[in-house]
Motif scaffolding. Structure first.
Motif, mmCIF file in Angstrom:
data_model
loop_
_atom_site.group_PDB
_atom_site.id
_atom_site.type_symbol
_atom_site.label_atom_id
_atom_site.label_comp_id
_atom_site.label_asym_id
_atom_site.label_seq_id
_atom_site.Cartn_x
_atom_site.Cartn_y
_atom_site.Cartn_z
ATOM 1 N N VAL A 35 72.216 55.564 16.805
ATOM 2 C CA VAL A 35 72.704 56.803 17.424
ATOM 3 C C VAL A 35 74.172 57.038 17.071
ATOM 4 N N GLY A 39 75.082 60.153 14.828
ATOM 5 C CA GLY A 39 75.889 61.153 15.532
ATOM 6 C C GLY A 39 77.236 61.377 14.877
ATOM 7 N N SER A 65 85.479 59.830 14.280
ATOM 8 C CA SER A 65 84.095 59.494 13.960
ATOM 9 C C SER A 65 84.016 58.467 12.833
ATOM 10 N N LEU A 283 79.133 57.307 22.330
ATOM 11 C CA LEU A 283 79.411 58.409 23.246
ATOM 12 C C LEU A 283 80.439 59.405 22.706
ATOM 13 N N ILE A 286 79.162 62.662 21.220
ATOM 14 C CA ILE A 286 78.452 63.444 22.239
ATOM 15 C C ILE A 286 79.449 64.100 23.180
ATOM 16 N N LEU A 290 79.604 67.280 20.309
ATOM 17 C CA LEU A 290 78.250 67.806 20.167
ATOM 18 C C LEU A 290 77.861 68.745 21.310
ATOM 19 N N ARG A 291 78.650 68.775 22.397
ATOM 20 C CA ARG A 291 78.414 69.753 23.458
ATOM 21 C C ARG A 291 79.316 70.965 23.284
#
Length: 311
Positions: A35, A39, A65, A283, A286, A290-291
């Protein structure tokens, strides 16, 4: 000096035990690993190819990242291969590489998170001056500075630790080569070096963490003057999410690297390391991006192109 062993390999006692629970936990770690890799890779590619994301904030996020990908890749593959093969050894060079890379990513990410909080502070509290205070050139210098300072710090610590005389079985009670765990194997007094670790902790942990808290306090103060309740709720939700990840990253790091050697226990160190080596890389993409509506738009745009192309 007499008791110092001349065997170059270290033994990583690890996190997992060879039973059904060990395999179950390894599966969970592998899922977290995948993940995190997927991600963060998707986020980097979106930032690279979507023009709307060519801003200082997303440029810094792409570096975050990249650090997360390298950090988790530095630890999980070796830990998994040792568990599957039943071997617990790691070479002297391999241990040195793990120390060098983990300290680089730890220090650089701490500095980068504070740079990102400064970016948000300028964007929300001084929007008219944002093009001057936070442009592409400044973001490039920030990212380069984080990498450079982190690398210099890591070079110093790695060189010192690898020149220590190690005694006994060279068994490291951890799942990767981490400085506090290795200091317990040293045959010499390391109290002076621990003082140096505390200095690094102030520079790379306490100072950036204070900058982040100050930035978000100013952001929340500015948000309170916004008349729109919807905008306030969104800002509070975003800030609280970001702060939760920051605390989950900085808290274990501070607790691990700024305690005296005598207060360290293997169980605590392993649990704390799980938070900042496994969970935060998963995390971060995310929570931070990603939100975000711009990132979601870019993702839908790319998926739409792929779908049309396949049809």
């Amino acid at each position: 000096e007499k008791n110092q062993t001349f065997v170059k390999d270290f033994i990583l006692l690890g996190l997992l035990h060879p039973n059904k629970y060990g395999f179950l936990f390894l599966t969970l770690i592998f899922i977290i690993f995948m993940v995190a890799i997927i991600g963060n890779t998707v986020l980097i590619l979106l930032i690279r190819f979507e023009i709307r994301l060519h801003t200082p904030m997303y440029y810094l996020l792409s570096h975050l990242s990249f650090m997360d990908i390298l950090n988790i890749s530095n630890i999980v593959p070796k830990m998994a291969s040792n568990f599957i093969s039943g071997r617990k050894s790691i070479t002297f060079a391999g241990c040195g590489v793990q120390i060098f890379l983990s300290i680089i990513f730890l220090g650089s990410e701490c500095l980068l998170l504070s740079a990102m909080s400064y970016d948000r502070y300028v964007a929300i509290c001084h929007p008219l001056r944002y093009p001057i205070l936070m442009n592409h050139r400044i973001s490039v210098l920030m990212a380069a500075g984080c990498w450079l300072v982190g690398t210099i710090n890591s070079t110093i610590h790695t060189t010192y630790v690898l020149h220590l005389p190690f005694c006994g079985t060279r068994a490291i009670d951890h799942f990767f080569c981490e400085v506090p765990a290795m200091l317990k194997l040293a045959c010499v007094d390391t109290s002076h070096y621990e003082g140096g670790i505390n200095v690094s902790g102030v520079v790379f942990l306490l100072t950036p963490f204070s900058i982040i808290l100050a930035s978000y306090c100013q952001i929340l103060r500015t948000v309170l003057y916004i008349k729109s309740m919807e905008a306030q709720k969104k800002a509070f939700f975003t800030c609280s999410s970001h702060l939760a990840v920051v605390i989950m990253y900085y808290g274990p790091c501070i607790f691990t690297y700024m305690r005296p050697k005598s207060y360290h226990t293997p169980g605590q160190d392993k649990v704390l390391a799980i938070l900042y080596t496994f969970l935060t890389p998963m995390l971060n993409p995310i929570i931070y991006s990603l939100r975000n509506k711009d990132v979601l738009y870019a993702l839908k745009k790319v998926l739409g192109k792929v779908f049309v192309h396949r049809n």
